[in-house]
Write a protein that holds these residues in place. Structure first.
Motif, PDB file in Angstrom:
ATOM      1  N   ASP A 109      43.894   0.959  43.809  1.00 25.07           N
ATOM      2  CA  ASP A 109      43.759   1.153  45.258  1.00 25.07           C
ATOM      3  C   ASP A 109      44.316   2.527  45.636  1.00 25.07           C
ATOM      4  OD1 ASP A 109      43.326   0.742  47.958  1.00 25.07           O
ATOM      5  OD2 ASP A 109      44.923  -0.724  48.209  1.00 25.07           O
ATOM      6  N   LYS A 137      38.885   0.123  44.124  1.00 28.06           N
ATOM      7  CA  LYS A 137      38.713   0.399  45.555  1.00 28.06           C
ATOM      8  C   LYS A 137      38.762   1.905  45.701  1.00 28.06           C
ATOM      9  CE  LYS A 137      40.949  -3.766  47.350  1.00 28.06           C
ATOM     10  NZ  LYS A 137      42.084  -4.220  48.194  1.00 28.06           N
ATOM     11  N   ASN A 156      36.442  -2.363  50.454  1.00 24.51           N
ATOM     12  CA  ASN A 156      37.784  -2.060  50.913  1.00 24.51           C
ATOM     13  C   ASN A 156      38.351  -3.194  51.770  1.00 24.51           C
ATOM     14  OD1 ASN A 156      40.127  -0.596  51.412  1.00 24.51           O
ATOM     15  ND2 ASN A 156      39.297   0.140  53.350  1.00 24.51           N
TER      16      ASN A 156
END
Ligand code: IMP
Ligand code: MG
Length: 182
Positions: A109, A137, A156
């Motif tokens: 992320d 992501k 997301n």
């Protein structure tokens, strides 16, 4: 069954179990093709434990005999978003000096967790380091980091299942999904 009902919350499927299985098999074949001798697989706990368990068995099918050791990292989160600091909650037992290492994580992320793990093993003398994530992501990267191998690009939003939790729930689900309701 495509949805799990737990109290008022449901989990809607994003990545079904059979698609995950296919991607895990393909990743194992890619890893096998890299021909890394004495491969050490390092899953980052806790979230990657189901992915890693499937991946090492797919590696066996692909003819790889890895060793496995674990590191537990924590990135502080508020409102399901990473705030920055990463710390070691439980360290590896094995020495990585001179070893080829495959770091396995659930979600990439902000990138902080994977950068931390890669820097740590690199500082300890790992020879070649490959990174492998279940979900990539793309929106909140805080540091420059792309995984060498990834199963899926992920929308997301916060996801659970297949080892991943929210407040310790939903790790047991065989698919990845989003929490709705509750
Ligand atoms: P990063 O350090 O911001 O890249 O965050 C990566 C870590 O945050 C992963 O190891 C996961 O444990 C956790 N994480 C990020 N997004 C999610 C999510 O949607 N569900 C569950 N865990 C997540
Ligand atoms: Mg994690």
């Amino acid at each position: 069954m495509s949805e799990a009902d737990v109290s008022q919350q449901r989990v809607e499927v994003i990545f079904p179990a059979d698609e995950i299985r296919q991607r895990v098999t393909a990743l194992a074949q890619q890893i096998a093709a890299a021909g890394l001798d004495r491969l050490l697989v390092v899953p980052i706990l806790k979230g990657s434990f189901v992915f890693a368990a499937d991946l090492i068995r797919a590696l066996h099918e692909a003819g790889v005999e890895p060793e496995v050791d674990f590191v537990t990292l924590s990135s502080y989160r508020k409102n399901m978003r990473s705030s920055g600091a990463v710390e070691i909650l439980r360290d590896l037992d094995l020495d990585v000096d001179g070893r080829n290492v495959l770091i396995v994580d659930d979600v990439l992320d902000s990138g902080r967790t994977l950068v931390f793990a890669k820097d740590l093993l690199s500082a300890r003398g790992a020879k070649r380091i490959l990174t492998c994530v279940l979900l990539n992501k793309k929106v909140h990267r805080a540091v420059q980091m792309e995984a060498d191998l990834k199963a899926f690009d992920c929308p997301n939003e916060f996801v659970v299942g297949y080892g991943m939790d929210v407040a310790h729930r939903f790790r047991e689900l065989p698919f990845v999904g989003r929490v709705v309701g509750g």
